[in-house]
Scaffold this motif. Structure first.
Motif, PDB file in Angstrom:
ATOM      1  N   ALA A  56      72.401  29.735  74.991  1.00 10.90           N
ATOM      2  CA  ALA A  56      73.641  28.931  74.981  1.00 10.90           C
ATOM      3  C   ALA A  56      74.714  29.623  75.819  1.00 10.90           C
ATOM      4  O   ALA A  56      75.388  28.985  76.641  1.00 10.90           O
ATOM      5  CB  ALA A  56      74.127  28.748  73.543  1.00 10.90           C
ATOM      6  N   ASP A  57      74.857  30.957  75.643  1.00  5.30           N
ATOM      7  CA  ASP A  57      75.853  31.714  76.419  1.00  5.30           C
ATOM      8  C   ASP A  57      75.508  31.671  77.904  1.00  5.30           C
ATOM      9  O   ASP A  57      76.381  31.509  78.758  1.00  5.30           O
ATOM     10  CB  ASP A  57      75.911  33.175  75.957  1.00  5.30           C
ATOM     11  CG  ASP A  57      76.669  33.326  74.645  1.00  5.30           C
ATOM     12  OD1 ASP A  57      77.274  32.323  74.213  1.00  5.30           O
ATOM     13  OD2 ASP A  57      76.654  34.422  74.061  1.00  5.30           O
ATOM     14  N   LEU A  58      74.211  31.830  78.187  1.00  6.81           N
ATOM     15  CA  LEU A  58      73.773  31.862  79.581  1.00  6.81           C
ATOM     16  C   LEU A  58      74.100  30.530  80.263  1.00  6.81           C
ATOM     17  O   LEU A  58      74.556  30.519  81.417  1.00  6.81           O
ATOM     18  CB  LEU A  58      72.268  32.159  79.660  1.00  6.81           C
ATOM     19  CG  LEU A  58      71.728  32.458  81.054  1.00  6.81           C
ATOM     20  CD1 LEU A  58      72.440  33.657  81.679  1.00  6.81           C
ATOM     21  CD2 LEU A  58      70.225  32.727  81.031  1.00  6.81           C
ATOM     22  N   GLU A  59      73.888  29.430  79.546  1.00 10.45           N
ATOM     23  CA  GLU A  59      74.206  28.111  80.118  1.00 10.45           C
ATOM     24  C   GLU A  59      75.694  28.011  80.454  1.00 10.45           C
ATOM     25  O   GLU A  59      76.085  27.455  81.475  1.00 10.45           O
ATOM     26  CB  GLU A  59      73.802  26.982  79.145  1.00 10.45           C
ATOM     27  CG  GLU A  59      72.296  26.702  79.115  1.00 10.45           C
ATOM     28  CD  GLU A  59      71.679  26.551  80.510  1.00 10.45           C
ATOM     29  OE1 GLU A  59      72.218  25.772  81.324  1.00 10.45           O
ATOM     30  OE2 GLU A  59      70.659  27.221  80.801  1.00 10.45           O
ATOM     31  N   GLN A  60      76.516  28.576  79.540  1.00  9.40           N
ATOM     32  CA  GLN A  60      77.969  28.538  79.755  1.00  9.40           C
ATOM     33  C   GLN A  60      78.339  29.339  81.016  1.00  9.40           C
ATOM     34  O   GLN A  60      79.130  28.901  81.848  1.00  9.40           O
ATOM     35  CB  GLN A  60      78.662  29.131  78.520  1.00  9.40           C
ATOM     36  CG  GLN A  60      80.123  28.750  78.427  1.00  9.40           C
ATOM     37  CD  GLN A  60      80.802  29.370  77.214  1.00  9.40           C
ATOM     38  OE1 GLN A  60      80.163  30.038  76.390  1.00  9.40           O
ATOM     39  NE2 GLN A  60      82.097  29.179  77.098  1.00  9.40           N
TER      40      GLN A  60
ATOM     41  N   SER B 121      87.705  38.865  79.334  1.00  9.36           N
ATOM     42  CA  SER B 121      86.380  38.262  79.235  1.00  9.36           C
ATOM     43  C   SER B 121      85.808  38.005  80.626  1.00  9.36           C
ATOM     44  O   SER B 121      86.537  37.723  81.579  1.00  9.36           O
ATOM     45  CB  SER B 121      86.440  36.979  78.415  1.00  9.36           C
ATOM     46  OG  SER B 121      86.463  35.868  79.273  1.00  9.36           O
ATOM     47  N   LEU B 122      84.498  38.110  80.699  1.00  9.40           N
ATOM     48  CA  LEU B 122      83.781  37.910  81.959  1.00  9.40           C
ATOM     49  C   LEU B 122      84.008  36.481  82.467  1.00  9.40           C
ATOM     50  O   LEU B 122      84.192  36.259  83.667  1.00  9.40           O
ATOM     51  CB  LEU B 122      82.290  38.177  81.715  1.00  9.40           C
ATOM     52  CG  LEU B 122      81.357  38.191  82.906  1.00  9.40           C
ATOM     53  CD1 LEU B 122      81.777  39.254  83.903  1.00  9.40           C
ATOM     54  CD2 LEU B 122      79.922  38.454  82.479  1.00  9.40           C
ATOM     55  N   LEU B 123      84.019  35.534  81.533  1.00  8.80           N
ATOM     56  CA  LEU B 123      84.232  34.125  81.917  1.00  8.80           C
ATOM     57  C   LEU B 123      85.585  33.944  82.596  1.00  8.80           C
ATOM     58  O   LEU B 123      85.713  33.151  83.527  1.00  8.80           O
ATOM     59  CB  LEU B 123      84.157  33.225  80.684  1.00  8.80           C
ATOM     60  CG  LEU B 123      82.766  32.658  80.348  1.00  8.80           C
ATOM     61  CD1 LEU B 123      82.819  31.876  79.049  1.00  8.80           C
ATOM     62  CD2 LEU B 123      82.206  31.787  81.463  1.00  8.80           C
ATOM     63  N   ASP B 124      86.599  34.682  82.124  1.00 13.41           N
ATOM     64  CA  ASP B 124      87.939  34.559  82.711  1.00 13.41           C
ATOM     65  C   ASP B 124      87.914  34.918  84.195  1.00 13.41           C
ATOM     66  O   ASP B 124      88.524  34.247  85.022  1.00 13.41           O
ATOM     67  CB  ASP B 124      88.948  35.482  81.999  1.00 13.41           C
ATOM     68  CG  ASP B 124      89.340  34.924  80.642  1.00 13.41           C
ATOM     69  OD1 ASP B 124      88.948  33.775  80.355  1.00 13.41           O
ATOM     70  OD2 ASP B 124      90.013  35.631  79.872  1.00 13.41           O
ATOM     71  N   ILE B 125      87.212  36.027  84.518  1.00 14.79           N
ATOM     72  CA  ILE B 125      87.177  36.466  85.925  1.00 14.79           C
ATOM     73  C   ILE B 125      86.392  35.455  86.769  1.00 14.79           C
ATOM     74  O   ILE B 125      86.808  35.075  87.856  1.00 14.79           O
ATOM     75  CB  ILE B 125      86.553  37.877  86.064  1.00 14.79           C
ATOM     76  CG1 ILE B 125      87.391  38.897  85.301  1.00 14.79           C
ATOM     77  CG2 ILE B 125      86.466  38.284  87.536  1.00 14.79           C
ATOM     78  CD1 ILE B 125      86.972  40.333  85.476  1.00 14.79           C
ATOM     79  N   ILE B 126      85.232  35.009  86.211  1.00 19.40           N
ATOM     80  CA  ILE B 126      84.409  34.053  86.966  1.00 19.40           C
ATOM     81  C   ILE B 126      85.197  32.763  87.219  1.00 19.40           C
ATOM     82  O   ILE B 126      85.094  32.148  88.284  1.00 19.40           O
ATOM     83  CB  ILE B 126      83.093  33.754  86.210  1.00 19.40           C
ATOM     84  CG1 ILE B 126      82.213  35.019  86.161  1.00 19.40           C
ATOM     85  CG2 ILE B 126      82.314  32.613  86.882  1.00 19.40           C
ATOM     86  CD1 ILE B 126      81.008  34.916  85.251  1.00 19.40           C
TER      87      ILE B 126
ATOM     88  N   TYR C 191      74.390  41.184  83.675  1.00 20.61           N
ATOM     89  CA  TYR C 191      73.088  40.738  83.170  1.00 20.61           C
ATOM     90  C   TYR C 191      72.056  41.874  83.203  1.00 20.61           C
ATOM     91  O   TYR C 191      71.277  42.063  82.275  1.00 20.61           O
ATOM     92  CB  TYR C 191      72.610  39.553  84.015  1.00 20.61           C
ATOM     93  CG  TYR C 191      71.408  38.832  83.433  1.00 20.61           C
ATOM     94  CD1 TYR C 191      71.568  37.862  82.458  1.00 20.61           C
ATOM     95  CD2 TYR C 191      70.116  39.133  83.861  1.00 20.61           C
ATOM     96  CE1 TYR C 191      70.474  37.206  81.915  1.00 20.61           C
ATOM     97  CE2 TYR C 191      69.018  38.487  83.324  1.00 20.61           C
ATOM     98  CZ  TYR C 191      69.203  37.524  82.352  1.00 20.61           C
ATOM     99  OH  TYR C 191      68.116  36.888  81.811  1.00 20.61           O
ATOM    100  N   ILE C 192      72.083  42.645  84.311  1.00 22.88           N
ATOM    101  CA  ILE C 192      71.130  43.764  84.455  1.00 22.88           C
ATOM    102  C   ILE C 192      71.438  44.864  83.439  1.00 22.88           C
ATOM    103  O   ILE C 192      70.543  45.467  82.847  1.00 22.88           O
ATOM    104  CB  ILE C 192      71.190  44.337  85.898  1.00 22.88           C
ATOM    105  CG1 ILE C 192      70.608  43.345  86.902  1.00 22.88           C
ATOM    106  CG2 ILE C 192      70.446  45.673  85.994  1.00 22.88           C
ATOM    107  CD1 ILE C 192      70.977  43.638  88.353  1.00 22.88           C
ATOM    108  N   SER C 193      72.743  45.138  83.227  1.00 26.74           N
ATOM    109  CA  SER C 193      73.135  46.278  82.385  1.00 26.74           C
ATOM    110  C   SER C 193      73.147  45.957  80.889  1.00 26.74           C
ATOM    111  O   SER C 193      73.256  46.855  80.067  1.00 26.74           O
ATOM    112  CB  SER C 193      74.542  46.763  82.776  1.00 26.74           C
ATOM    113  OG  SER C 193      74.619  46.991  84.159  1.00 26.74           O
TER     114      SER C 193
END
Length: 595
Positions: free
Chosen positions: A424-428, A390-395, A414-416
């Motif tokens: 809600a996801d964006l806030e996270q 998941s992207l969140l894991d890397i961030i 975000y661009i792709s």
């Protein structure tokens, strides 16, 4: 055709410079007469143009005994002619009395790559063109600056292009102005710069070139992308500027007594130029291949080390004083052979040391920031491949990259994205990015840009192939290796065309494609300028110049180089208003996104 194409833009600009340094008389290589000794005075702009093309030795061969900056203090030098190579600004003209126009206002970095400027590049930057508060007058100035340099480029090339550009963009404004400027110059037959002797037979003498003008906004993901090829990595992670890389070498604390001040870091500069065969061969190669090649070169040199010692002893050079070699007289056959072999071997060693240092510095960044993980993940995002993590894991991973690395990754996502993430996801994501120390201004700008460009429904596609992980290179894993690649993925690149390459392919091959069917068409040689998107020319082009208004990068350049390798007899040049790496681009996006 291949022979004609040998006159690259680098060669052509070098010929034009040498002609200027020879008082505007063509420079003949093997003339026996001594050159006229002279002084070269330049400003920063002139210095940037000359430095990637002519070494100090070449300047000396041209009779330049002294080269100085225009505004530096100097004593008068009586009876010595001087060549002034400066921008015709009021300040510069006040400093001297006469200017002879040279159409050389662009910087050639490669045989097939040029940028418009280095000094004052913020005047034509992505930010300058996309500022929300830019006035019409300011925009005109930016466009005129770009057009003047592109005009110089075509004068040096000795060719009038057929121009294609996208509608409703800064690229279209450049196209309209360039078409007008070329047309006006051609109309004045006596003073046209495109008739008669335009520095010898043109590279494009068989067919006119195509100029494809594209806007940076058609692809904002590529300049942010973590990369995997040598040249692009050097530009991304090191201080690489006008073909020169500056490295900081830490001299270490090992032998410092307790409480002593740490030693100062040594700065080393290396020129990465066409003379460097290793660089020419490997600048576009994936990094693990480069590491392996440096290792092989080192081993092959070690096998010749005894030969170097033997040659040095023949020449009475036990130490490292290589400067003395050229002073020796060739009195015996043995010495003659040593004189010819030793410099070659020592040059080989110099290049190996150079690339060992540069590649080691790059490898340190890859390991410390897990750049292989970023590269692979971004490739998957851009090619719409299933993500294994998941992207969140890397961030959220404190060990993976810098805050800027995390921001680059998220912006590419975000661009792709086919569909923008929910609020809600964006806030996270924003919270995770803030916790990781990221500045959210670039995201603010990209959000506005995406909404404005209505890109959410049709994002740019980046092809559908991705980098394939391979088993680690056993050779590079040898314990004796300089480059311990342990923990670094050996990713092998698969060829995929980036948006700029795809646009070029459509227009160069005259393919019908919704992406480019609407592109405008200009032919400055047509008597009446007409606003038509119907190409007069129905045949595919052999030669093309892609120019990115708003800034370019080495990833895009390398993608074009790889694309054209498969097209026999065809040639491409890549140009951009400025050359930036991701750090410089993020900074511009951040300034644009400030509230």
């Amino acid at each position: 055709m291949a022979a004609a194409a040998a006159a690259s833009i680098r060669e052509r600009q070098t010929v034009a410079l040498k002609r200027m340094l020879n008082f505007n008389v063509p420079h003949v290589k093997n003339s026996t007469g001594e050159p006229v000794w002279k002084v070269l005075i330049y400003d920063r702009f002139g210095q940037d143009i000359i430095s990637p093309l002519l070494s100090v030795k070449e300047l000396r061969d041209m009779g330049i005994t002294l080269h100085l900056l225009l505004h530096s203090d100097r004593d008068p030098i009586p009876d010595v002619p001087a060549v002034y190579f400066v921008m015709p600004t009021e300040e510069n003209i006040d400093r001297m009395c006469q200017v002879f126009d040279q159409y050389l206002n662009f910087i050639t970095l490669e045989d097939d790559m040029f940028v418009l400027c280095n000094q004052n590049k913020e005047l034509v930057s992505y930010r300058a063109i996309n500022r929300p508060d830019i006035t019409d007058t300011e925009m005109e100035t930016v466009m005129d600056t770009i057009v003047d340099s592109l005009f110089c480029f075509f004068v040096t090339l000795g060719a009038v292009p057929i121009i294609r550009c996208s509608r409703g963009t800064a690229a279209e404004m450049v196209a309209v102005k360039l078409d007008k400027k070329l047309r006006e110059n051609l109309r004045d037959a006596r003073n046209s710069l495109f008739t008669g002797d335009t520095l010898g037979a043109g590279q494009f003498s068989f067919q006119r070139p195509l100029l494809v003008l594209v806007d940076r906004n058609i692809d904002l993901a590529t300049p942010l992308h973590h990369t995997w090829t040598y040249q692009a990595l050097v530009h991304d992670v090191l201080d690489f500027h006008l073909n020169r890389v500056n490295l900081e070498e830490s001299s270490g604390m090992e032998n410092s007594p307790a409480g002593a001040r740490p030693k100062r870091k040594n700065k080393k500069s290396y020129d990465l130029t066409p003379v460097d065969k290793f660089w020419q061969k490997h600048k576009g190669s994936p990094f693990p291949e480069v590491a392996e090649s440096v290792q092989q070169e080192l081993e092959s040199y070690r096998a010749q080390e005894d030969e170097v010692k033997r040659l040095k002893s023949i020449m009475g050079l036990e130490g490292e004083d290589e400067g003395a070699i050229s002073m020796l007289s060739d009195n015996t056959a043995k010495l003659t052979s040593a004189v010819s072999s030793l410099p070659e071997l020592l040059e080989k060693k110099r290049l190996i040391d150079l690339h060992t240092n540069v590649a080691t510095a790059v490898l340190e960044h890859i390991k410390a920031r897990k750049l292989d993980v970023y590269f692979e993940y971004e490739e998957k995002i851009m090619s719409k491949t299933t993500l294994d993590k998941s992207l969140l894991d890397i961030i959220s991973d404190p060990d993976a990259g810098t805050p800027e690395d995390k921001m680059r990754l998220f912006l590419i996502y975000y661009i792709s994205a086919q569909q923008a993430p929910s609020e809600a996801d964006l806030e996270q994501y924003k919270k995770a990015l803030t916790d990781a120390g990221c500045n959210l201004n670039p995201l603010q700008y990209i959000k506005q840009w995406k909404a404005f460009a209505k890109m959410a429904s049709a994002p740019t596609s980046y092809g559908n192939t991705t980098a394939k992980p391979m088993g680690l290179l056993s050779r590079v894993m040898n314990t004796g290796s300089q480059f311990v690649m342990e923990g670094v993925k050996n990713l092998v690149l698969k060829q995929q065309n980036l948006p700029v390459t795809r646009i070029l392919d459509n227009l160069m091959e005259m393919k019908s494609n919704p992406e480019t069917d609407d592109y405008r068409y200009f032919d400055p040689k047509m008597l009446r300028g007409n606003d038509s998107s119907v190409p007069r020319n129905k045949n595919p082009f052999q030669e093309a110049i892609v120019f990115v208004v708003g800034g370019g990068n080495y990833i895009e350049y390398q993608n074009l180089v790889d694309y054209i390798k498969g097209k026999q007899g065809k040639h491409i040049l890549y140009g951009c208003s400025e050359l930036f790496n991701a750090t410089q681009f993020i900074k511009q996006l951040s300034q644009l996104g400030q509230k």
